[in-house]
Each structure stands twice: as structure tokens, then as C-alpha cells.
Design an enzyme around this catalytic site. Structure first.
Site, PDB file in Angstrom:
ATOM      1  N   GLY A 139       8.978 -16.967  19.898  1.00 37.02           N
ATOM      2  CA  GLY A 139       9.369 -16.697  21.273  1.00 37.02           C
ATOM      3  C   GLY A 139      10.038 -17.887  21.929  1.00 37.02           C
ATOM      4  O   GLY A 139      10.939 -17.738  22.761  1.00 37.02           O
TER       5      GLY A 139
ATOM      6  N   ARG B 107      -4.219 -14.465  18.861  1.00 41.92           N
ATOM      7  CA  ARG B 107      -3.893 -15.871  19.105  1.00 41.92           C
ATOM      8  C   ARG B 107      -4.661 -16.378  20.326  1.00 41.92           C
ATOM      9  O   ARG B 107      -4.741 -15.688  21.342  1.00 41.92           O
ATOM     10  CB  ARG B 107      -2.391 -16.027  19.346  1.00 41.92           C
ATOM     11  CG  ARG B 107      -1.986 -17.393  19.917  1.00 41.92           C
ATOM     12  CD  ARG B 107      -0.495 -17.507  20.071  1.00 41.92           C
ATOM     13  NE  ARG B 107      -0.130 -18.383  21.183  1.00 41.92           N
ATOM     14  CZ  ARG B 107       1.109 -18.729  21.503  1.00 41.92           C
ATOM     15  NH1 ARG B 107       2.125 -18.275  20.793  1.00 41.92           N
ATOM     16  NH2 ARG B 107       1.359 -19.514  22.545  1.00 41.92           N
TER      17      ARG B 107
ATOM     18  N   ASP C 239       6.382 -12.969  17.605  1.00 42.26           N
ATOM     19  CA  ASP C 239       5.683 -13.323  18.830  1.00 42.26           C
ATOM     20  C   ASP C 239       5.742 -12.132  19.783  1.00 42.26           C
ATOM     21  O   ASP C 239       6.814 -11.616  20.088  1.00 42.26           O
ATOM     22  CB  ASP C 239       6.381 -14.544  19.447  1.00 42.26           C
ATOM     23  CG  ASP C 239       5.649 -15.143  20.630  1.00 42.26           C
ATOM     24  OD1 ASP C 239       4.756 -14.485  21.170  1.00 42.26           O
ATOM     25  OD2 ASP C 239       5.989 -16.282  21.002  1.00 42.26           O
TER      26      ASP C 239
ATOM     27  N   CYS D   3       4.713 -21.884  26.698  1.00 42.82           N
ATOM     28  CA  CYS D   3       4.562 -22.345  25.325  1.00 42.82           C
ATOM     29  C   CYS D   3       3.202 -22.989  25.135  1.00 42.82           C
ATOM     30  O   CYS D   3       2.749 -23.788  25.959  1.00 42.82           O
ATOM     31  CB  CYS D   3       5.669 -23.352  24.996  1.00 42.82           C
ATOM     32  SG  CYS D   3       5.475 -24.165  23.400  1.00 42.82           S
ATOM     33  N   GLY D   4       2.520 -22.629  24.027  1.00 40.36           N
ATOM     34  CA  GLY D   4       1.177 -23.120  23.774  1.00 40.36           C
ATOM     35  C   GLY D   4       1.078 -24.613  23.549  1.00 40.36           C
ATOM     36  O   GLY D   4      -0.016 -25.177  23.590  1.00 40.36           O
TER      37      GLY D   4
END
Length: 294
Positions: free
Chosen positions: A49, A160, A88, A125-126
């Protein structure tokens, strides 16, 4: 009796995971890079993503792409290659009914797997600071809904958690185990930046799991074989192609600007090599066979 059902990307991915060798899936921001991943001999592709948002909008991964845009992006990438794509799916784009539609849309797109994360909207964003988590129990119910929405259709669902940067290893591990209990096929602790964090997840979380190696942090010291020994089933290299390509384009543009000619922009494909990547010969033959004759 011989099984005559068509082989799906999901069944291919399941068979790869079942063999026990870690599945390396470089991140591809678009269909062209997906074709390059396949040509390089990798067994799977990660539709990131982060990369999709950058390639489509030139903007950061902060939840700007809609479900429709993401599934269209996935569908185009599936058409471009013949190996499994892991996509994603952000947070599922809303409540349970949105998740139902998200699962159905990705199934129709033909991806092998999707991952759904436990962030509040708008997500980010992780790897970034400031991630906000939804309640773990609520997200477990959402994942159960995703599994129910899939039914007996063929697509892996990955739970996730982005709890590692937001709440630390203990909470990330707790959530990963909870999501396993919800019935997902694999779990994915994102936002990992250190080898110690990878080791903690590997030790505490049993069963099929995903790890993401992000360029620029110390986890790049761990090679694929080491990650396999640690018990991971799939490894994403989410931004390697994106970061490498953007730097190469930037360097080429500087040379073109300063020199006034592309003669010294650096290593590049020639016209013939590039048309081979996009399968020009196939379309030439198809047109020759079925096109109008003079």
C-alpha cells in the site's frame, strides 16, 4: 478422481508455504515492477500500500487510497503476472459490511492473500510513529468477519497488528495470538525495526507468520535463510524496489538536467530489453494472427 478445479494464486501460495521454505515476496508498487519481480525468479509478490499510494498519487501512505482504487491496483497486477500476489487491504475500509465487500472485491481481483490491520482510521504506514490502535477484541471480531466473508472461496487472510511501534512487543505478541485464534491463516506483526523485536516475535508466536524487512533499519542484516530458521513463513521486502527505483530516477534526472543529454544517466534497459519486459512480442504475434490483412 482427478481434481479438475483451476489452480488459483491462493492454492499456489498455500503449497509454497506448506513446503516449509520461506516465501520471499518483494514489494511491487505497480504492474511493471511486479513483472520484474516475476522475471527475477521470486515465488510471490507483495502489493504494498505504501508503494501503491506513492505510484498512483505521489503521496504518503496515510489512508488516501480508497478500497476501489486498491482493488483496481491489485486486479491490474494480477493480470500482469503468473505468481501469487499478497495484497495490502489496509483496515478493510470501514465496518464489518465494508470488510465483507473488501474481501469479495479482492477475491474477484484474484489475489492470493490480503492482510487486514488493527489501526484506527485514518491509518498510516506501520513504520511511522503515531499509529493509533483499535481495541484488540473488536479487531478479532472483524477478522472473524473477514474469514466468514471469504467462506469456502480461495484466498488467504492475514491478521496484521501495528502494535509494535504503538504499544511494544508484549502487546503486539498478545494481539498476534488473539488474531490466530480468530481463524486467520497467518499473522503479521508490522512496524518491526530491530533484530530483538523480530526475535521476540519468532520466539513467542507459533504457527504461520509474516515478517517485513524494511530497508534502512538493522533487520536487513537477517538473510532469508535466518528468517526461515526463526520460523517465519513469508518475508516481505516492501520498499526495496520503490526506494531503489526512485533514487535511480532522481540520479538520472540530475544527469539529464546538468548534461543536457541522456548519454551519461547510468545503467538502463535499452528499448529492446524494455519491450521484452512488457511482453511486446506476444502482442505483435497476436495482432499479426488476428488483425486485418492488407
Amino acid at each position: 478422481m482427478t481434481d479438475t478445479r483451476p489452480t488459483t494464486q491462493a492454492s499456489l501460495l498455500r503449497s509454497l508455504i506448506a513446503k516449509g521454505d520461506i516465501v520471499a515476496a518483494p514489494g511491487a508498487p505497480d504492474s511493471l515492477s511486479a513483472r520484474l519481480v516475476e522475471r527475477a525468479g521470486f515465488p510471490a509478490i507483495y502489493m504494498t500500500g505504501f508503494g501503491a499510494t506513492a505510484s498512483r498519487l505521489g503521496m504518503p501512505d496515510i489512508g488516501l487510497l480508497s478500497q476501489t482504487e486498491m482493488t483496481e491496483h491489485a486486479r491490474n497486477m494480477v493480470r500482469a503476472v503468473n505468481i501469487p500476489i499478497i495484497a495490502d487491504a489496509d483496515t478493510g475500509y470501514g465496518g464489518p459490511n465494508n470488510i465483507y465487500r473488501t474481501v469479495q472485491e479482492y477475491l474477484q481481483a484474484g489475489v492470493a492473500a490480503i492482510h487486514l490491520e488493527d489501526q484506527e482510521a485514518p491509518k498510516r504506514c506501520g513504520q511511522r510513529a503515531g499509529v493509533r490502535l483499535i481495541d484488540a477484541e473488536a479487531n478479532a471480531r472483524r477478522l472473524k468477519g473477514a474469514v466468514a466473508a471469504r467462506g469456502n472461496q480461495d484466498m488467504l487472510i492475514i491478521g496484521r497488528t501495528d502494535a509494535m511501534p504503538a504499544a511494544g512487543p508484549e502487546e503486539a505478541i498478545r494481539r498476534a495470538k488473539m488474531y490466530q485464534d480468530a481463524g486467520v491463516d497467518l499473522v503479521f506483526v508490522d512496524g518491526i525495526k530491530t533484530i530483538a523485536e523480530i526475535e521476540a516475535v519468532a520466539k513467542a508466536v507459533e504457527g504461520p507468520k509474516v515478517v517485513s524487512i524494511v530497508d534502512g533499519n538493522e533487520t536487513v542484516k537477517l538473510d532469508r535463510a535466518t528468517l526461515q530458521e526463526m520460523g517465519f513463513s513469508v518475508v516481505f521486502y516492501a520498499v526495496t524496489l520503490l526506494f531503489t527505483a526512485s533514487k535511480a530516477m532522481e540520479n538520472a534526472l540530475v544527469r539529464l538536467r546538468d548534461d543536457g543529454t541522456p548519454a551519461n544517466v547510468g545503467d538502463q534497459h535499452n528499448y529492446s530489453q524494455f519491450t521484452d519486459i512488457v511482453n511486446q512480442d506476444f502482442f505483435n504475434r497476436f495482432d499479426d494472427q488476428y488483425g486485418a490483412r492488407s
